[in-house]
Design a protein around this motif. Sequence first.
Motif, mmCIF file in Angstrom:
data_model
loop_
_atom_site.group_PDB
_atom_site.id
_atom_site.type_symbol
_atom_site.label_atom_id
_atom_site.label_comp_id
_atom_site.label_asym_id
_atom_site.label_seq_id
_atom_site.Cartn_x
_atom_site.Cartn_y
_atom_site.Cartn_z
ATOM 1 N N CYS A 172 79.788 11.937 40.476
ATOM 2 C CA CYS A 172 79.704 13.342 41.075
ATOM 3 C C CYS A 172 78.085 13.384 41.640
ATOM 4 O O CYS A 172 78.124 14.643 42.453
ATOM 5 C CB CYS A 172 79.942 14.419 40.182
ATOM 6 S SG CYS A 172 78.386 14.562 38.759
ATOM 7 N N SER B 197 75.409 14.292 40.024
ATOM 8 C CA SER B 197 74.510 15.106 39.417
ATOM 9 C C SER B 197 73.453 14.300 38.557
ATOM 10 O O SER B 197 73.726 13.030 38.311
ATOM 11 C CB SER B 197 75.489 15.681 38.067
ATOM 12 O OG SER B 197 76.382 16.730 38.828
ATOM 13 N N SER C 281 77.774 17.287 33.815
ATOM 14 C CA SER C 281 78.539 18.472 34.798
ATOM 15 C C SER C 281 79.431 18.801 33.854
ATOM 16 O O SER C 281 80.365 18.188 33.106
ATOM 17 C CB SER C 281 78.869 17.836 35.966
ATOM 18 O OG SER C 281 77.737 17.235 36.629
ATOM 19 N N GLU D 12 83.467 20.062 37.975
ATOM 20 C CA GLU D 12 82.556 19.247 38.764
ATOM 21 C C GLU D 12 82.418 17.835 38.772
ATOM 22 O O GLU D 12 82.488 17.026 39.985
ATOM 23 C CB GLU D 12 81.156 19.829 38.454
ATOM 24 C CG GLU D 12 80.819 21.681 38.842
ATOM 25 C CD GLU D 12 79.655 21.776 38.309
ATOM 26 O OE1 GLU D 12 78.679 21.012 37.889
ATOM 27 O OE2 GLU D 12 79.179 23.149 38.071
ATOM 28 N N CYS D 13 82.897 17.276 37.639
ATOM 29 C CA CYS D 13 82.880 15.846 37.402
ATOM 30 C C CYS D 13 84.159 15.490 36.502
ATOM 31 O O CYS D 13 83.970 15.755 35.179
ATOM 32 C CB CYS D 13 81.523 15.293 37.056
ATOM 33 S SG CYS D 13 81.697 13.357 37.043
#
Length: 70
Positions: free
Chosen positions: A21, A23, A41, A45-46
């Motif tokens: 992702c 991050s 995350s 988001e992930c």
Amino acid sequence: MWTENFVGGRGMTELKKCPFCGSEAKIEKYTDGTYAVVCPSKISECEVQPTTYWHYNKEKAIEAWNRRAE
């Protein structure tokens, strides 16, 4: 458990971002003295949320996280 966002200093290596992702990765230190690197995350988001195995050495945890297949 505590979390570090960035690892710096002599002999230390910066953490690569999450390969899924993008991050910023985090180092977690557990009460038994072990370390793991995780993607912090949210699941939205992930979906993968990768983590390393626990290591008794912070540098080994970072090395495991930063390793990428070629």
